[in-house]
Design an enzyme around this catalytic site. Structure first.
Site, PDB file in Angstrom:
ATOM      1  N   HIS A   1       0.801  -1.220   0.000  1.00 10.83           N
ATOM      2  CA  HIS A   1       0.000   0.000   0.000  1.00 10.83           C
ATOM      3  C   HIS A   1       0.838   1.277   0.000  1.00 10.83           C
ATOM      4  O   HIS A   1       0.310   2.347   0.291  1.00 10.83           O
ATOM      5  CB  HIS A   1      -0.904   0.024   1.233  1.00 10.83           C
TER       6      HIS A   1
ATOM      7  N   HIS B   1      -7.938  -4.112  -0.664  1.00 11.89           N
ATOM      8  CA  HIS B   1      -7.428  -5.480  -0.821  1.00 11.89           C
ATOM      9  C   HIS B   1      -8.271  -6.258  -1.829  1.00 11.89           C
ATOM     10  O   HIS B   1      -8.129  -7.466  -1.948  1.00 11.89           O
ATOM     11  CB  HIS B   1      -7.450  -6.215   0.523  1.00 11.89           C
TER      12      HIS B   1
END
Length: 338
Positions: A57, A223
């Site tokens: 991320h 996700h």
């Protein structure tokens, strides 16, 4: 899978080695564990702020460790939570006598492991730890009823929480006050995302999910968690309108409010497209009499190479504007006084 890596197993350790080598004097690791990244600069008497979560991320989570923001971050494999032991190692390293505040996203693995680390810090090290769990994704659940736990995912809007809490800690506020500021920031942030493509986790070796070349999914998580609607790709203005309306209704944001705006790319979206989105956001906010205090556009919380973006709004007042305006200096985020 087409990636610039050596082996999937070594992807995260080698990424971390590269970060430490590129930013000596800014970040280091605790206990010789590469997954325990901390600010190399110490400030005795300051509240320590720790975060953590899975890799994949960047610049979230570790990218916000530095002056004026976070003090440490425990790092898991791609989309996987770090261990309680790694969280404890970070906690011990960043405790400077004033206690430690955990700020992390609303995901079960992170909650379980951070709670365990906090218990170990208290029992084994006599370190006071408080926690703030960020969850502002309006697509992931209905608003929590009073007294009920928040079931919303934490996504890009956690950047605002880091910024405000980090500035409060840098200003010398005590642990209770830094926690109050973090909770206030959380309460005033709302986010919605859109995904155009999947991403590939190196250990998996294939896309996490399938989506058509001409499709988009409104509300998908970072996700690949399911969103609220999948359909044909629309124009930029139509996409923004569909994302922004639920955000504005949720708090709700009203005429006369002042907001900070974050347009966040998910890893595979050009800045040009993000600014096209902000153009429409600004048009809508102006039409509704909502003033824009400051705007951030770029990659703040990605999902590997996923194409897509998110919009975050934070309602601000004099206090939150002061903390947003404070300087910050991390390897991935630098800001002069606004």
């Amino acid at each position: 899978m087409k990636k610039i890596i050596n082996t999937p197993e070594n992807f995260i350790p080698e990424m971390l080695e590269g970060i430490y080598a590129a930013h000596p004097g800014e970040v280091t690791c605790a206990g010789e564990d590469l997954h325990c990244l901390v600010n190399a600069r110490k400030h005795p008497g300051k509240v320590g702020i720790a975060t953590g979560g899975g890799s994949g991320h960047l610049p979230l989570f570790l990218g916000y460790v530095g002056e004026g923001m976070l003090d440490g971050c425990s790092i898991g494999d791609v989309f996987q939570s770090p261990s309680p032991e790694q969280m404890l190692a970070v906690t011990k390293e960043i405790d400077q006598g004033a206690g430690v505040l955990y700020i992390y996203g609303n995901y079960n693995g992170d909650i379980f492991n951070f709670d365990m680390a906090a218990e170990m810090a208290d029992m084994e090290e006599d370190i006071r730890v408080e926690s703030v769990v960020a969850g502002e994704d309006v697509a992931s659940a209905a608003p929590a009823a009073e007294g009920e736990p928040n079931k919303r995912r934490g996504v890009a809007g956690i950047f605002f929480v880091y910024k405000c809490a980090g500035a409060a800690a840098a200003a010398g506020k005590d642990l209770d006050e830094v926690k109050r500021v973090a909770e206030k920031a959380c309460a005033n942030v709302r986010t919605m995302g859109v995904a155009l493509t999947s991403c590939t986790v190196p250990r998996l070796g294939h896309p996490s999910f399938e989506i058509g070349e001409d499709e988009m999914e409104i509300g998908m998580g970072i996700h690949g968690e399911p969103g609220i609607r999948r359909g044909k790709l629309k124009s930029a203005d139509e996409i923004v309108d569909e994302m922004l309306e639920p955000i504005l209704k949720d708090l709700p944001f009203r005429e006369g409010d002042e907001v900070a705006v974050l347009v966040n790319g998910l890893g595979g979206t050009p800045l040009e497209e993000q600014y096209v989105m902000f153009r429409r956001i600004r048009q809508t906010l102006d039409a509704r009499g909502i003033k824009v205090y400051h705007t951030w556009v770029g990659e703040f919380a990605t999902s590997m190479e996923m194409a897509g973006a998110s919009i975050s709004l934070m309602r601000v007042d004099t206090e939150l504007k002061e903390y947003l305006a404070a300087p910050a200096d991390t390897p991935f985020y630098k800001q002069f006084q606004l």
